[in-house]
Design an enzyme around this catalytic site. Structure first.
Site, PDB file in Angstrom:
ATOM      1  N   ARG A 191      22.774  12.547 -11.073  1.00 47.20           N
ATOM      2  CA  ARG A 191      22.148  11.299 -11.526  1.00 47.20           C
ATOM      3  C   ARG A 191      23.180  10.177 -11.468  1.00 47.20           C
ATOM      4  O   ARG A 191      22.881   9.046 -11.123  1.00 47.20           O
ATOM      5  CB  ARG A 191      21.561  11.432 -12.938  1.00 47.20           C
ATOM      6  CG  ARG A 191      21.049  10.102 -13.445  1.00 47.20           C
ATOM      7  CD  ARG A 191      20.133  10.119 -14.681  1.00 47.20           C
ATOM      8  NE  ARG A 191      20.225  11.267 -15.533  1.00 47.20           N
ATOM      9  CZ  ARG A 191      21.195  11.479 -16.435  1.00 47.20           C
ATOM     10  NH1 ARG A 191      22.155  10.585 -16.607  1.00 47.20           N
ATOM     11  NH2 ARG A 191      21.208  12.558 -17.172  1.00 47.20           N
ATOM     12  N   TYR A 243       6.239 -11.236  -4.797  1.00 49.34           N
ATOM     13  CA  TYR A 243       5.684  -9.914  -4.476  1.00 49.34           C
ATOM     14  C   TYR A 243       4.876  -9.420  -5.692  1.00 49.34           C
ATOM     15  O   TYR A 243       5.361  -9.498  -6.828  1.00 49.34           O
ATOM     16  CB  TYR A 243       6.832  -8.944  -4.153  1.00 49.34           C
ATOM     17  CG  TYR A 243       6.397  -7.517  -4.001  1.00 49.34           C
ATOM     18  CD1 TYR A 243       5.620  -7.127  -2.915  1.00 49.34           C
ATOM     19  CD2 TYR A 243       6.734  -6.558  -4.947  1.00 49.34           C
ATOM     20  CE1 TYR A 243       5.197  -5.818  -2.774  1.00 49.34           C
ATOM     21  CE2 TYR A 243       6.322  -5.244  -4.805  1.00 49.34           C
ATOM     22  CZ  TYR A 243       5.549  -4.877  -3.724  1.00 49.34           C
ATOM     23  OH  TYR A 243       5.135  -3.583  -3.602  1.00 49.34           O
ATOM     24  N   ASP A 271      15.657 -11.292  -3.736  1.00 49.20           N
ATOM     25  CA  ASP A 271      14.961 -10.158  -3.114  1.00 49.20           C
ATOM     26  C   ASP A 271      15.012 -10.409  -1.604  1.00 49.20           C
ATOM     27  O   ASP A 271      14.360 -11.315  -1.092  1.00 49.20           O
ATOM     28  CB  ASP A 271      13.517 -10.103  -3.639  1.00 49.20           C
ATOM     29  CG  ASP A 271      12.719  -8.921  -3.077  1.00 49.20           C
ATOM     30  OD1 ASP A 271      13.083  -8.409  -2.005  1.00 49.20           O
ATOM     31  OD2 ASP A 271      11.717  -8.538  -3.713  1.00 49.20           O
ATOM     32  N   LYS A 274      11.107  -0.803   3.366  1.00 47.21           N
ATOM     33  CA  LYS A 274      10.574  -1.667   4.426  1.00 47.21           C
ATOM     34  C   LYS A 274      11.504  -1.677   5.643  1.00 47.21           C
ATOM     35  O   LYS A 274      11.736  -0.638   6.221  1.00 47.21           O
ATOM     36  CB  LYS A 274      10.320  -3.068   3.853  1.00 47.21           C
ATOM     37  CG  LYS A 274       9.662  -3.073   2.460  1.00 47.21           C
ATOM     38  CD  LYS A 274       8.239  -2.535   2.464  1.00 47.21           C
ATOM     39  CE  LYS A 274       7.683  -2.252   1.069  1.00 47.21           C
ATOM     40  NZ  LYS A 274       7.765  -3.325   0.115  1.00 47.21           N
TER      41      LYS A 274
HETATM   42  C1  LIG Z   1       7.795  -3.470  -1.304  1.00 48.06           C
HETATM   43  C2  LIG Z   1       8.480  -4.580  -1.984  1.00 48.06           C
HETATM   44  C3  LIG Z   1       9.067  -4.413  -3.259  1.00 48.06           C
HETATM   45  C4  LIG Z   1       8.939  -3.106  -4.043  1.00 48.06           C
HETATM   46  O1  LIG Z   1       9.605  -2.063  -3.436  1.00 48.06           O
HETATM   47  P1  LIG Z   1       9.112  -0.511  -3.477  1.00 48.06           P
HETATM   48  O2  LIG Z   1      10.115   0.164  -2.616  1.00 48.06           O
HETATM   49  O3  LIG Z   1       7.713  -0.478  -2.936  1.00 48.06           O
HETATM   50  O4  LIG Z   1       9.168  -0.075  -4.905  1.00 48.06           O
HETATM   51  C5  LIG Z   1       9.741  -5.483  -3.808  1.00 48.06           C
HETATM   52  N1  LIG Z   1       9.832  -6.679  -3.172  1.00 48.06           N
HETATM   53  C6  LIG Z   1       9.276  -6.873  -1.959  1.00 48.06           C
HETATM   54  C7  LIG Z   1       9.404  -8.203  -1.300  1.00 48.06           C
HETATM   55  C8  LIG Z   1       8.588  -5.847  -1.329  1.00 48.06           C
HETATM   56  O5  LIG Z   1       8.013  -6.063  -0.124  1.00 48.06           O
END
Ligand SMILES: *Cc1c(COP(=O)(O)O)cnc(C)c1O
Length: 379
Positions: free
Chosen positions: A46, A98, A170, A195
């Site tokens: 962890r 998001y 982000d 992504k």
């Molecule tokens: C998908 C996404 C998230 C969340 O991420 P997960 O891996 O699905 O938990 C946060 N910010 C953006 C811009 C995203 O596209």
């Protein structure tokens, strides 16, 4: 070192015990100690795992940071950042955030006494007007989803510095191939590695990258205390994905440009959202802070009817109808009934999310085939 070289080499060492060039999957929960407290830097998975360490180092190098921390999902990474705050603290963020970020802020952390403000961050005056003595953080996401708005990271960093706030960016949509927020003054970069970074739609994972030792200390403490850490197999998959990030992103951008231009010239298309167009609201900022414009595009059909959008989405073949984005394969989605369905129609329309808005995550296939697919679907 240039980006492509970094994507393959930076932060990665051959395995010290065997020389394996690819980081092994250390599928272990614990590590044997010679005598109490005498270990090789690893005690429990962890807290640390060698596969994760390599990925964290690679991510830090790509974002021009010093430290990386990986989490079980993008949401777990966001969760850890907000847990640095205490009741009474306030956060300023964008009004087309998001959906999952909006949900964790308003449905989870608001109940713990943290206050969130959502503004159109394209107007930096509005951001600064919300700063008060309780403000602790600015949360930026750029380009935004699904309207591809662009927020000036450097401008936000100036406000954050002036008022001693933590600036989080982000960077999921852009990736460090297109922009490096730490170089523009952000304190923490957040990623959904699910992504573009992973890039193959086969893993869910998140990360935080920072320069500050102190922030790393606080966030690593939360990571270990709360336990939202990823498994080594998933870390391996993202490590593998990162090695082609530059190749994939180059093609995503080329295809994105061709498709944005094709759609804009289509008689049945009303409007195309893509930050590469010179008449995009914030094209100037996009050009300054990004190296190219990415593979995310949204468009609205003439007449703005849900049925027309549904028809197009059903007919598309190479663009699979699915949530998520950033994989090698092209995806399409309908925000009004999918990702943004929980927003009342009136609020949706006000934010510019029309009924027929279609979002494309343009993959790395041949652009000619993707355009032919759109041609047969839109008619
Ligand atoms: C998908 C996404 C998230 C969340 O991420 P997960 O891996 O699905 O938990 C946060 N910010 C953006 C811009 C995203 O596209």
């Amino acid at each position: 070192m240039k980006f492509g070289t970094k994507a393959i080499h930076a932060g990665i060492e051959p395995d010290p015990s065997t020389g394996a060039i690819m980081t092994p999957i250390y599928q272990t929960s614990t590590y044997v100690q010679k005598s109490p407290g005498d270990h090789k830097g690893y005690e429990y998975s962890r807290t640390h795992n060698p596969t994760r360490t390599q990925l964290q180092n690679a991510l830090a190098a790509l974002e021009n940071g010093k430290h990386g921390l990986c989490f079980a999902s993008g949401m777990a990474a966001i969760d850890a950042v907000i847990k640095m705050l205490v009741p009474g603290d306030e956060v300023i963020s964008t009004n087309d955030l998001y959906g999952g970020s909006y949900r964790i802020f308003t449905k989870i952390f608001q109940n713990y006494g943290i206050k969130f403000h959502f503004v159109n961050m394209a107007d930096l005056g509005k951001v600064e007007a919300l700063v008060n003595k309780n403000t602790k953080m600015i949360w930026v996401e750029t380009p935004t989803n699904p309207l591809l708005n662009i927020i000036d990271i450097k401008g936000c960093a100036e406000i954050a510095k002036k008022h001693d706030l933590i600036l989080v960016a982000d960077n999921t949509f852009a990736t460090p191939y297109l922009q490096t927020p730490l170089d523009l003054g952000a304190d923490i970069v957040m990623h959904s590695l699910t992504k573009y970074m992973g890039g193959h739609s086969d893993v869910v994972m998140g990360a935080l990258i920072m320069k500050s030792d102190e922030l790393r200390e606080r966030l690593a403490f939360i990571q270990n205390a709360c336990g939202g850490t990823p498994g080594p197999q998933d870390c391996f998959l993202v490590l593998r994905g990162l090695k082609t990030l530059h190749l994939r992103m180059e093609r995503h951008c080329q295809n994105g440009r061709k498709i944005a231009e094709y759609l804009r010239s289509h008689a049945k298309v009303e409007k195309v959202f893509w930050p590469g167009f010179e008449d995009h609201n914030n094209h100037k900022v996009a050009k300054e802070q990004m190296n190219d414009f990415g593979g995310m595009i949204s468009f609205v059909l003439k007449g703005d009817k849900v049925e027309d959008a549904t028809h197009v989405l059903e007919k598309l073949k190479f663009f699979a109808l699915a949530e998520s984005l950033g994989g090698v394969e092209s995806l399409c989605g309908h925000p009004a009934t999918m990702t943004h369905a929980s927003i009342p129609r009136e609020d949706r329309m006000k934010a510019g999310l029309s009924d027929s808005l279609i979002r494309l995550s343009v993959g790395v296939e041949d652009a000619e085939d993707l355009i032919a697919d759109l041609e047969q679907a839109i008619g």
